[in-house]
Enzyme design. Structure first.
Site, PDB file in Angstrom:
ATOM      1  N   GLY A  14       0.831  -1.216   0.000  1.00 50.35           N
ATOM      2  CA  GLY A  14       0.000   0.000   0.000  1.00 50.35           C
ATOM      3  C   GLY A  14       0.858   1.255   0.000  1.00 50.35           C
ATOM      4  O   GLY A  14       0.548   2.225   0.692  1.00 50.35           O
ATOM      5  N   ARG A  17       0.069   5.795  -1.708  1.00 52.07           N
ATOM      6  CA  ARG A  17      -0.443   7.076  -1.196  1.00 52.07           C
ATOM      7  C   ARG A  17      -0.472   7.052   0.338  1.00 52.07           C
ATOM      8  O   ARG A  17      -0.164   6.020   0.955  1.00 52.07           O
ATOM      9  CB  ARG A  17      -1.847   7.377  -1.745  1.00 52.07           C
ATOM     10  N   VAL A  62      -2.880  -7.904  -1.563  1.00 48.71           N
ATOM     11  CA  VAL A  62      -2.237  -8.642  -0.467  1.00 48.71           C
ATOM     12  C   VAL A  62      -3.133  -9.729   0.138  1.00 48.71           C
ATOM     13  O   VAL A  62      -2.657 -10.591   0.862  1.00 48.71           O
ATOM     14  CB  VAL A  62      -1.738  -7.709   0.663  1.00 48.71           C
ATOM     15  N   ASN A  88       1.384  -2.398   5.493  1.00 53.66           N
ATOM     16  CA  ASN A  88       0.646  -1.142   5.638  1.00 53.66           C
ATOM     17  C   ASN A  88      -0.706  -1.154   4.915  1.00 53.66           C
ATOM     18  O   ASN A  88      -1.620  -0.437   5.308  1.00 53.66           O
ATOM     19  CB  ASN A  88       1.518   0.004   5.102  1.00 53.66           C
ATOM     20  N   SER A 140      -3.907   0.071  14.416  1.00 49.68           N
ATOM     21  CA  SER A 140      -4.664   1.311  14.605  1.00 49.68           C
ATOM     22  C   SER A 140      -5.098   1.394  16.063  1.00 49.68           C
ATOM     23  O   SER A 140      -5.320   0.361  16.710  1.00 49.68           O
ATOM     24  CB  SER A 140      -5.915   1.307  13.717  1.00 49.68           C
ATOM     25  N   TYR A 153     -13.239  -3.400  10.824  1.00 52.52           N
ATOM     26  CA  TYR A 153     -11.907  -2.769  10.815  1.00 52.52           C
ATOM     27  C   TYR A 153     -11.211  -2.965  12.175  1.00 52.52           C
ATOM     28  O   TYR A 153     -10.034  -3.326  12.241  1.00 52.52           O
ATOM     29  CB  TYR A 153     -12.087  -1.288  10.494  1.00 52.52           C
ATOM     30  N   ALA A 155     -11.720  -5.286  14.379  1.00 52.19           N
ATOM     31  CA  ALA A 155     -11.343  -6.699  14.551  1.00 52.19           C
ATOM     32  C   ALA A 155     -10.059  -6.996  13.777  1.00 52.19           C
ATOM     33  O   ALA A 155      -9.163  -7.687  14.272  1.00 52.19           O
ATOM     34  CB  ALA A 155     -12.476  -7.608  14.073  1.00 52.19           C
ATOM     35  N   LYS A 157      -7.679  -4.870  12.994  1.00 54.04           N
ATOM     36  CA  LYS A 157      -6.532  -4.168  13.580  1.00 54.04           C
ATOM     37  C   LYS A 157      -6.160  -4.751  14.945  1.00 54.04           C
ATOM     38  O   LYS A 157      -4.984  -4.778  15.319  1.00 54.04           O
ATOM     39  CB  LYS A 157      -6.832  -2.664  13.677  1.00 54.04           C
ATOM     40  N   ILE A 186      -5.007  10.087  11.178  1.00 54.16           N
ATOM     41  CA  ILE A 186      -4.038  10.658  10.239  1.00 54.16           C
ATOM     42  C   ILE A 186      -4.795  11.123   9.000  1.00 54.16           C
ATOM     43  O   ILE A 186      -5.638  10.392   8.468  1.00 54.16           O
ATOM     44  CB  ILE A 186      -2.971   9.606   9.815  1.00 54.16           C
TER      45      ILE A 186
END
Ligand code: NDP
Length: 245
Positions: A14, A17, A62, A88, A140, A153, A155, A157, A186
């Site tokens: 990733g 960007r 991935v 990432n 995160s 998300y 779960a 992380k 971020i």
């Protein structure tokens, strides 16, 4: 001791960007040779070309084992080896738990968690042989504290935190160090949909009084990838301006 990654080869998933791109820039700045991937292969090649220092871009989802195996083979062929892996790549499909479609559960877990497993499984082989390696997983604060509307998300992380600690134990005897960075908020494309009101709420709850920048995360990754962190493994470094403590 200096933060110097000259001669090291880093693979960043990733990397086209946001945080991943900033990590690539920091690694190149420290002298590393950088390979980056994204699903959009032409964008990956374009971004790698702009990074310079021999950086190369690859197409890879991935979450798909065959593509990950081919990516690792390709990078090892092109660069000779992989010393540093930064997991990432990640994305969100937010909703309240009773509205999350099974496909949105699976796709988030496939990229964010299974992707890190697949990349580590294939990239770690060379690190183990050479008795030197660094894996940095981008988790995160949502994986630590949870967040409304992000159960898939969160779960994924939180899963990365457990994965980091278990793999750190698997690979420690081979001098392969495995750590995670847990960013707070971020400002990137991933978070561009957050309302001004929600942003203000976040700001009011960040002791350092500002939103995070991708470079804040890149600095933490650079440290963990370097010899300055050679006695650190299995840790989660929270980089969030003090939001979660
Ligand atoms: P962006 O959406 O800006 O960038 C995501 C990158 O990942 C892109 O290069 C994208 O390229 C790539 N990507 C997405 N899915 C896949 C996939 N299946 N296979 C390969 N590459 C993929 O995100 P951020 O920079 O904001 O986030 C980076 C990481 O940091 C993520 O893991 C995210 O969860 C985490 N994070 C971000 C926070 C934030 O506030 N921004 C906070 C906490 C953690 P392409 O679409 O071409 O595949």
């Amino acid at each position: 001791m200096k933060l110097d990654l000259s001669g090291k080869v880093a693979l960043v998933t990733g990397g086209t960007r946001g945080i991943g791109h900033s990590i690539c820039r920091a690694l190149v700045g420290a002298g590393a040779h950088v390979a980056l991937c994204a699903r959009d292969g032409s964008k990956a090649e374009q971004v790698a070309g702009a990074l310079g220092h021999g950086a190369r871009g690859y197409a890879c989802d991935v979450g798909l084992a065959a593509q990950v195996e081919a990516l690792v083979d390709g990078v090892e062929k092109d660069f000779g080896r992989i010393d540093i892996l930064v997991n990432n790549a990640g994305f969100t499909r937010d909703n309240l738990v009773f509205r999350i479609k099974e496909t949105d559960w699976d796709s988030v877990l496939d990229t964010n968690l299974k992707g890190a497993f697949l990349m580590t499984k294939y990239a770690a082989r060379g690190m183990i042989k050479r008795r030197w390696g660094r894996v940095v997983n981008i988790s995160s604060v949502v994986g630590i504290n949870g967040n409304k509307g992000q159960s898939n998300y969160a779960a994924s992380k939180a899963g990365l935190v457990g994965f980091t600690k278990a793999v750190a134990k698997d690979l420690a005897s081979r001098n392969v160090l495995v750590n995670a960075v847990a960013p707070g908020y971020i400002d990137t494309e991933l978070t561009s949909g957050i309302s001004a009101e929600a942003k203000q709420y976040l700001l009011d709850n960040i002791p350092l009084g500002r939103l995070g920048e991708a470079t804040d995360i890149a600095s933490a990754v650079l440290f963990l990838a370097s010899d300055l962190a050679s006695y650190i493994t299995g840790q989660v470094l929270v980089v969030d301006g003090g939001m979660v403590m």
